[in-house]
Design an enzyme around this catalytic site. Structure first.
Site, PDB file in Angstrom:
ATOM      1  N   TYR A 192      74.380  25.687  11.346  1.00 11.50           N
ATOM      2  CA  TYR A 192      74.649  25.486   9.917  1.00 11.50           C
ATOM      3  C   TYR A 192      73.338  25.392   9.134  1.00 11.50           C
ATOM      4  CZ  TYR A 192      76.224  23.336   5.590  1.00 11.50           C
ATOM      5  OH  TYR A 192      76.460  23.069   4.259  1.00 11.50           O
TER       6      TYR A 192
ATOM      7  N   LYS B  24      71.881  27.937   6.105  1.00 17.32           N
ATOM      8  CA  LYS B  24      71.504  27.507   4.760  1.00 17.32           C
ATOM      9  C   LYS B  24      70.065  27.885   4.435  1.00 17.32           C
ATOM     10  CE  LYS B  24      74.910  27.214   3.795  1.00 17.32           C
ATOM     11  NZ  LYS B  24      75.739  27.551   2.621  1.00 17.32           N
TER      12      LYS B  24
END
Length: 258
Positions: A153, A157
């Site tokens: 994750y 990002k």
């Protein structure tokens, strides 16, 4: 009045952003991943001009979403809000054979950016966890290292920042920026999050519509309307262009300079 497309706007930050912009009188096009959620979104944001449908974990559906979006446009602003979290104990592989977090959070906004006509403004939602991201462009699918969902994750990002900054370089006519909305109480953020929906949507709305000098900039990373310094890897132009190249290989679609 601006025409604004917001991905992932059937709930959470995206829906609140859509509601706010619609209340301000803008023409808002929503996005949902399936027909059921599209119906829910239309009920929750009744002033929306249209709802486009497509699962971002599918390249075919993302292309169909782009087709629908083009029909509902053109756009002054596109807000790439959709995303998935990193709590999985093992990688989820999509119908395209790709790791789902990377495909939804990074590859889908890349493909939509490449397929849609360039708007005046682009806003990519990232996360403060980008600070711990590592640009492992040689292993975007997590095939040569042990799986770590939260690292995947964080990496995605970071890649969103790299994408926003790369687009800013290659499309000088578009203001392209990234936003950390904060830790917001949503289905993804969870009940323990520290901030409410209005805080999460405020900066995306501001970047989409404001004529303030602080908002009419490009290649910036914002939180609470303040410019921040991002992970140093995000500013590496060679890494940015390598990410674009690998996304082009995976999608078969190049993001061309404009």
């Amino acid at each position: 009045m601006a025409t604004i497309l917001i991905t992932g706007s059937s709930d959470g930050i995206g829906r609140h952003t859509a509601l706010t912009l619609a209340e301000q009188g803008h023409r808002v096009v929503l996005h949902a991943r399936n027909e059921r959620r599209a119906e829910e979104a239309a009920k929750e944001v009744p002033a929306a001009a249209a709802v486009v449908v497509g699962e971002l974990a599918s390249l075919a559906q993302t292309r169909e979403l782009a087709r629908q979006a083009i029909e509902a446009g053109p756009y002054d602003v596109v807000i790439h809000n959709a995303g998935v979290g990193g709590g999985q104990s093992a990688p989820v592989i999509t119908e395209d054979g790709l790791e789902r977090i990377f495909q939804v959070n990074t590859l889908a906004p890349y493909l939509l950016t490449a397929l849609l006509p360039a708007p005046a403004r682009l806003v990519y939602l990232t996360s403060g966890l980008e600070a711990g991201g590592r640009a492992r462009l040689d292993d975007l699918q997590w095939r040569s290292r042990p799986w770590n969902g939260m690292q995947a994750y964080s990496d995605s990002k970071l890649y969103d920042l790299m994408l926003a900054f790369a687009v800013a370089r290659h499309w000088p006519g578009t203001l392209s920026n990234a936003v950390d909305p904060g830790w917001i109480r949503t289905r993804m953020g969870g009940p323990g999050a520290t901030d409410d929906l209005p805080q999460g949507s405020d900066t995306p709305v501001w970047l989409a519509t404001s004529e303030d000098p602080e908002a009419t900039v490009t290649s910036h990373y914002f939180k609470e309307r303040r410019a921040l310094r991002a992970n140093p890897q995000a500013y590496d132009e060679a890494l940015q262009d390598e990410l674009l190249r690998r996304c082009a290989e995976l999608t078969g679609t190049e993001l061309t300079p404009r």
